[in-house]
Design an enzyme around this catalytic site. Structure first.
Site, mmCIF file in Angstrom:
data_model
loop_
_atom_site.group_PDB
_atom_site.id
_atom_site.type_symbol
_atom_site.label_atom_id
_atom_site.label_comp_id
_atom_site.label_asym_id
_atom_site.label_seq_id
_atom_site.Cartn_x
_atom_site.Cartn_y
_atom_site.Cartn_z
ATOM 1 N N LYS A 47 -10.383 11.864 -5.766
ATOM 2 C CA LYS A 47 -9.557 11.260 -4.717
ATOM 3 C C LYS A 47 -10.513 10.712 -3.663
ATOM 4 O O LYS A 47 -11.607 11.266 -3.470
ATOM 5 C CB LYS A 47 -8.648 12.358 -4.123
ATOM 6 N N ASN A 71 2.934 3.658 -3.830
ATOM 7 C CA ASN A 71 2.500 4.857 -3.117
ATOM 8 C C ASN A 71 2.026 4.496 -1.723
ATOM 9 O O ASN A 71 1.489 3.403 -1.494
ATOM 10 C CB ASN A 71 1.387 5.584 -3.893
ATOM 11 N N CYS A 130 -7.945 0.465 0.640
ATOM 12 C CA CYS A 130 -6.658 1.181 0.681
ATOM 13 C C CYS A 130 -5.643 0.352 1.459
ATOM 14 O O CYS A 130 -5.911 -0.050 2.587
ATOM 15 C CB CYS A 130 -6.802 2.546 1.336
ATOM 16 N N LYS A 165 -14.859 -0.951 -4.535
ATOM 17 C CA LYS A 165 -13.499 -1.204 -5.033
ATOM 18 C C LYS A 165 -12.782 -2.200 -4.131
ATOM 19 O O LYS A 165 -12.585 -1.964 -2.938
ATOM 20 C CB LYS A 165 -12.707 0.109 -5.115
ATOM 21 N N ASN A 192 -7.683 -2.426 -6.363
ATOM 22 C CA ASN A 192 -6.801 -1.412 -5.779
ATOM 23 C C ASN A 192 -5.345 -1.905 -5.892
ATOM 24 O O ASN A 192 -5.083 -2.906 -6.559
ATOM 25 C CB ASN A 192 -7.201 -1.180 -4.312
ATOM 26 N N THR A 193 -4.438 -1.216 -5.241
ATOM 27 C CA THR A 193 -3.013 -1.534 -5.398
ATOM 28 C C THR A 193 -2.600 -2.760 -4.568
ATOM 29 O O THR A 193 -3.264 -3.137 -3.607
ATOM 30 C CB THR A 193 -2.164 -0.323 -4.984
ATOM 31 N N GLY A 243 -5.658 -1.604 -12.928
ATOM 32 C CA GLY A 243 -4.362 -2.191 -12.584
ATOM 33 C C GLY A 243 -3.479 -2.326 -13.800
ATOM 34 O O GLY A 243 -3.561 -3.298 -14.542
ATOM 35 N N GLY A 265 -4.411 4.827 -13.981
ATOM 36 C CA GLY A 265 -3.740 5.708 -13.028
ATOM 37 C C GLY A 265 -2.292 5.945 -13.357
ATOM 38 O O GLY A 265 -1.904 6.991 -13.885
ATOM 39 N N THR A 266 -1.465 4.946 -13.096
ATOM 40 C CA THR A 266 -0.013 5.109 -13.195
ATOM 41 C C THR A 266 0.447 5.491 -14.603
ATOM 42 O O THR A 266 1.459 6.179 -14.760
ATOM 43 C CB THR A 266 0.672 3.795 -12.738
HETATM 44 O O1 RRO Z 1 -4.129 7.330 -0.297
HETATM 45 C C1 RRO Z 1 -3.569 6.222 -0.434
HETATM 46 O O2 RRO Z 1 -2.524 5.908 0.175
HETATM 47 C C2 RRO Z 1 -4.129 5.183 -1.319
HETATM 48 C C3 RRO Z 1 -5.468 4.863 -1.364
HETATM 49 BR BR1 RRO Z 1 -6.765 5.807 -0.473
HETATM 50 C C4 RRO Z 1 -5.893 3.752 -2.140
HETATM 51 O O3 RRO Z 1 -7.070 3.381 -2.207
HETATM 52 N N1 RRO Z 1 -4.946 3.061 -2.817
HETATM 53 C C5 RRO Z 1 -3.649 3.404 -2.775
HETATM 54 O O4 RRO Z 1 -2.825 2.744 -3.429
HETATM 55 N N2 RRO Z 1 -3.244 4.468 -2.031
#
Ligand code: RRO
Length: 305
Positions: A47, A71, A130, A165, A192-193, A243, A265-266
């Protein structure tokens, strides 16, 4: 024909296969991460760890949506110092560990990189992206010059490979990737997301307490794939795809676009932790059927004209 190999070398980090968990997924305890490794991952990613313990955002922090999930965890983590023993434990068990980390300033990024390097991580993943926290902490990856500065400072502090990232929530990801490379990044993780939201029509309010969150899962795969494609064209360092990867075929798509490895991940939510082994099986099958003997032979093949 030579023996088929899934082994990869990402900026000097040698892994038995190219599949890892995405940061934040099962990354909170060494036992969960060991489970990811035992289920077939080539390395595990923690994490994202910061300089201090953080509780993260209030609930709800996760909502399933069509094609994936949103998330807004808000970077909950016990702090890098706390995780030192966890990393040592994983290393004792023979697990390659990539420590994901963040900071609220250049100095904090440097301080956390120092702690995680001393802890014995094999590589660092600098989370510049993030989507769920205030700009100065999260969206470093939207500002090429700040990202370059942070990368330079972190590289000065550590001898480990540093993967940066990136976020898909930018106008031109090539410029950002180039800045990270100029700063000395050893690899780029893309991506990332995707910033998104969901509304409860009965309560007439956003579902996530944070209002917006990061979208992940199969629906973001085409966006992530396009990002990998563009980043691979922009830089000369390895790219790690992330992704919406759920199957071996998805992983191969990312590799054809230029990724040397993938993060998953998902798909753990829908397929369980066995998904890491299943993706590797799918990659192996594809290599065999198409007459390749290693993953390397596939990387970037779709870019060749
Ligand atoms: O913890 C989060 O809300 C989070 C992080 Br650090 C990230 O890099 N990407 C994400 O989708 N959630």
């Amino acid at each position: 024909m030579s023996k088929l190999s899934l082994a990869v070398d990402i900026a000097g980090l040698k892994l038995r296969n190219p599949v890892m968990n995405a940061a934040g997924v099962l990354g909170m305890t060494p036992l969960l991460l060991k489970h990811v490794y035992d289920s077939g991952a080539g390395a595990v990613i923690t994490k994202s760890l910061g300089p201090h313990p953080r509780a993260g955002h209030p609930n709800p922090t996760l909502v399933r949506v069509e094609g994936g999930a949103l998330n807004a965890m808000g970077l909950p983590n016990p702090g890098a110092e706390y995780f030192v023993d966890e990393i040592k434990e994983l290393k004792k068990m023979g697990v390659p560990v990539i420590a994901s980390f963040f900071g609220g300033s250049v100095q904090e990024f440097v301080d956390v990189a120092y702690i995680l390097t001393k802890a014995g991580a094999d590589a660092l993943e600098l989370n510049a992206s993030c989507p769920n926290v205030a700009e100065e902490m999260g969206m470093l990856a939207a500002d090429a010059s700040s990202l370059e500065k942070v990368t330079v400072a972190v590289k000065d502090e550590t001898s480990l490979p540093v993967f940066v990232k990136l976020s898909p929530n930018v106008t031109n990801i090539k410029i950002i990737a180039k800045a990270a490379e100029w700063g000395g990044a050893d690899a780029i993780t893309a991506v990332n997301t995707l910033k998104a939201m969901s509304i409860d029509i009965n309560f007439k309010r956003p579902i996530l307490a944070n209002t917006t969150g990061g979208m992940s899962g199969p629906a973001v795969k085409p966006v992530a794939l396009r990002c990998v494609w563009e980043v691979a064209q922009a830089v000369d360092i390895p790219v790690i795809g992330s992704g919406g990867v759920t199957t071996g075929g998805d992983a191969i798509e990312f590799m054809l676009a230029g990724a040397s490895a993938v993060e998953v991940g998902t798909a753990v939510m829908t397929h369980g932790v066995e998904v890491y082994g299943q993706i590797n099986d799918g990659i192996r099958e594809y290599l065999k059927e198409n007459g390749f003997s290693s993953v390397k032979e596939v990387v970037g093949l779709a870019q060749d004209s």
